[in-house]
Enzyme design. Structure first.
Site, mmCIF file in Angstrom:
data_model
loop_
_atom_site.group_PDB
_atom_site.id
_atom_site.type_symbol
_atom_site.label_atom_id
_atom_site.label_comp_id
_atom_site.label_asym_id
_atom_site.label_seq_id
_atom_site.Cartn_x
_atom_site.Cartn_y
_atom_site.Cartn_z
ATOM 1 N N ILE A 113 0.595 -1.122 -0.011
ATOM 2 C CA ILE A 113 0.095 0.083 -0.010
ATOM 3 C C ILE A 113 0.820 1.474 0.114
ATOM 4 C CG2 ILE A 113 -1.757 1.481 1.359
ATOM 5 C CD1 ILE A 113 -2.729 -1.571 2.127
ATOM 6 N N SER A 115 3.893 1.718 -1.383
ATOM 7 C CA SER A 115 4.396 1.571 -2.597
ATOM 8 C C SER A 115 3.430 2.234 -3.520
ATOM 9 C CB SER A 115 5.120 0.134 -3.036
ATOM 10 O OG SER A 115 6.090 -0.038 -2.201
ATOM 11 N N TYR A 148 11.712 4.294 0.064
ATOM 12 C CA TYR A 148 12.034 5.419 -0.780
ATOM 13 C C TYR A 148 13.323 5.140 -1.596
ATOM 14 C CZ TYR A 148 8.762 7.848 2.502
ATOM 15 O OH TYR A 148 7.561 8.118 3.076
#
Length: 174
Positions: A113, A115, A148
């Site tokens: 979720i 991502s 990230y």
């Protein structure tokens, strides 16, 4: 929130991943409150959390708002959100988008979720014609750092987030 992608269920190698992402709209204030409160608790900042559903409803109902949110659902249930605001880079000379938070409720973590929200934010930024999405990363948050970095984000060393509020803000302004 023109230009905000509406993503339907995604199919992966293991079958159907039931993640949908939609823009937050008026009426979603309580949902955002629950998700952002969970993030504050996860970060140990629950004592600093004071937002109420009506606070979010104000910007959700404002067609000229400079901020917005995306809501991710897992099998139709709200599971996470990304909040953002318009920003301006004097170095670039253009509007950029600052992502205030990505929050995924504890029961829905490790399902892709976060991502999916990051991908949706990237699409939103490009659809607006903005050249950059930027955000703050808590140094201790290794899971977010990994997410990230895998997405290709540049994670700068040496920058920190400064806050001026309360008495210090008033003192400086006087």
């Amino acid at each position: 929130m023109d230009g905000v992608p509406r993503l339907g269920p995604r199919t992966g190698g293991t079958g159907l991943m039931s993640i949908t992402i939609r823009p937050a709209v008026a009426g979603d204030g309580a949902t955002l409150t629950r998700m952002i409160r969970a993030l504050a608790e996860h970060h140990g900042y629950e004592a600093h959390f004071s937002a109420q559903p009506e606070d979010y409803e104000k910007f959700l109902a404002d067609p000229a708002a400079i901020n917005g949110a995306l809501i991710a659902c897992w099998n139709g249930e709200p599971a996470g959100c990304a909040t953002w605001q318009r920003s301006y880079s004097t170095f670039i000379g253009r509007e950029t988008i600052y992502m205030e938070d990505i929050s995924v409720l504890p029961d829905y973590r490790r399902k892709g979720i976060g991502s999916a929200l990051l991908r949706a934010m990237a699409r939103f930024v490009l659809d607006r014609g903005a050249p950059r999405l930027h955000w703050l990363l808590m140094a201790w948050n290794g899971e977010a750092r990994r997410l990230y970095a895998e997405a290709g984000a540049v994670i700068e060393d040496g920058n920190c987030h400064c806050i001026l509020e309360g008495e210090a803000l008033e003192r400086l302004a006087s």
